[in-house]
Design a protein around this motif. Structure first.
Motif, short mmCIF file in Angstrom:
data_model
loop_
_atom_site.label_atom_id
_atom_site.label_comp_id
_atom_site.label_asym_id
_atom_site.label_seq_id
_atom_site.Cartn_x
_atom_site.Cartn_y
_atom_site.Cartn_z
N ARG A 166 -46.39 -53.67 29.14
CA ARG A 166 -46.29 -54.96 29.44
C ARG A 166 -46.25 -55.37 30.99
O ARG A 166 -46.69 -56.32 31.39
CB ARG A 166 -44.90 -55.38 28.86
N ASP A 207 -41.00 -62.29 20.97
CA ASP A 207 -42.33 -62.13 20.54
C ASP A 207 -43.18 -61.31 21.71
O ASP A 207 -43.00 -61.69 22.96
CB ASP A 207 -43.01 -63.76 20.70
N ASP A 209 -46.08 -61.25 22.00
CA ASP A 209 -47.52 -61.79 22.17
C ASP A 209 -47.35 -62.23 23.66
O ASP A 209 -46.76 -63.46 24.11
CB ASP A 209 -47.92 -62.93 21.18
N ALA A 211 -49.72 -64.37 24.91
CA ALA A 211 -50.17 -65.60 24.96
C ALA A 211 -49.30 -66.71 25.66
O ALA A 211 -49.74 -67.61 26.05
CB ALA A 211 -50.82 -66.17 23.50
#
Length: 260
Positions: A166, A207, A209, A211
């Motif tokens: 990440r 989350d 994600d 995005a």
């Protein structure tokens, strides 16, 4: 008749020779066995550990962080005889040291133990006193003062590899908008936060994600126009938009804003 009688003793003597040879060989074998038993008994009483000691330790490898006295302290806890030293036990104790990635041991006649050590290569900090190596393994404790240039990761046991991935992804994305990432942390509920070099934080929630970061990229020019001060906190946990706090206010009382 007389010739036959004279030849009889000769035949008896010839027949006795093989039996006599077997007896001599048997006696010789028994004598040799007795000598071997006696020698084994004498060796059993001798202290081979004191006669053949591994008095020299040869360290092989480019050791930059592992002190040699720590290796010697481990070896001091083991028998140092050439024959009695258990290399498996020594290996197990050496790899438990903080600055050891791998160990290879070899006895060299008559008195030398060759120790080849490979140190781990740190790629990130982990928590308050540990490091993550290039293989994603956590090791330590170590003094992190000399490693403040590495990214800081923090999370639950076994989460270091995912958090490192990440960190690499968010660093690449945020570099496009001029934000430098210093690390990533995750709480016990796996809600994670991005930490910026200037002290700011970006809250990502639970989350995974990435995005959500796509909301921040187009917002950065607007945020800088609103206030050029560094960001204190950007909360991206909203479905649409973000809550922003600056480290210094543009005007009294103007410390936080919400942009959709």
């Amino acid at each position: 008749m007389r010739n036959r009688r004279r030849q009889k003793p000769q035949h008896l003597l010839l027949r006795a020779r093989p039996a006599l040879g077997v007896g001599l060989r048997l006696a010789a074998g028994m004598a040799l066995a007795a000598v071997l038993v006696l020698t084994a008994g004498l060796l059993a009483r001798m202290d081979l550990d004191s006669l053949l000691r591994l008095d020299r330790v040869q360290l092989v490898g480019d050791l930059r962080h592992l002190p040699a006295d720590e290796v010697e302290a481990v070896l001091a806890g083991h028998l140092r005889g050439f024959f009695v030293l258990d290399l498996d036990e020594v290996h197990q104790d050496l790899v438990a040291l903080p600055w050891v990635e791998s160990v290879r041991l070899r006895k060299r006649w008559p008195d030398t133990l060759e120790v080849t050590i490979t140190e781990p290569v740190p790629v990130a900090r982990w928590g308050g006193e540990r490091l993550v190596d290039r293989h994603g393994e956590v090791f330590g404790p170590v003094d992190l003062a000399a490693w403040d240039f590495l990214p800081a990761l923090e999370g639950g046991a076994g989460r270091q590899v995912q958090l490192m991935h990440r960190y690499l992804e968010v660093s690449a994305r945020l570099a496009d908008v001029g934000l430098a990432v210093s690390g990533v942390s995750e709480n016990p509920r796996q809600a994670w936060t991005i930490h910026l070099d200037d002290g700011g934080q970006i809250l990502m929630g639970r989350d995974g994600d990435l995005a959500r970061l796509d909301q921040l990229v187009p917002l950065m020019p607007v945020l800088r126009e609103h206030d050029a001060a560094p960001l204190a906190r950007v909360d991206l946990r909203y479905p649409r938009g973000a809550a922003v706090v600056w480290q210094t206010a543009a005007a009294p009382g103007e410390t936080e804003g919400t942009i959709q």
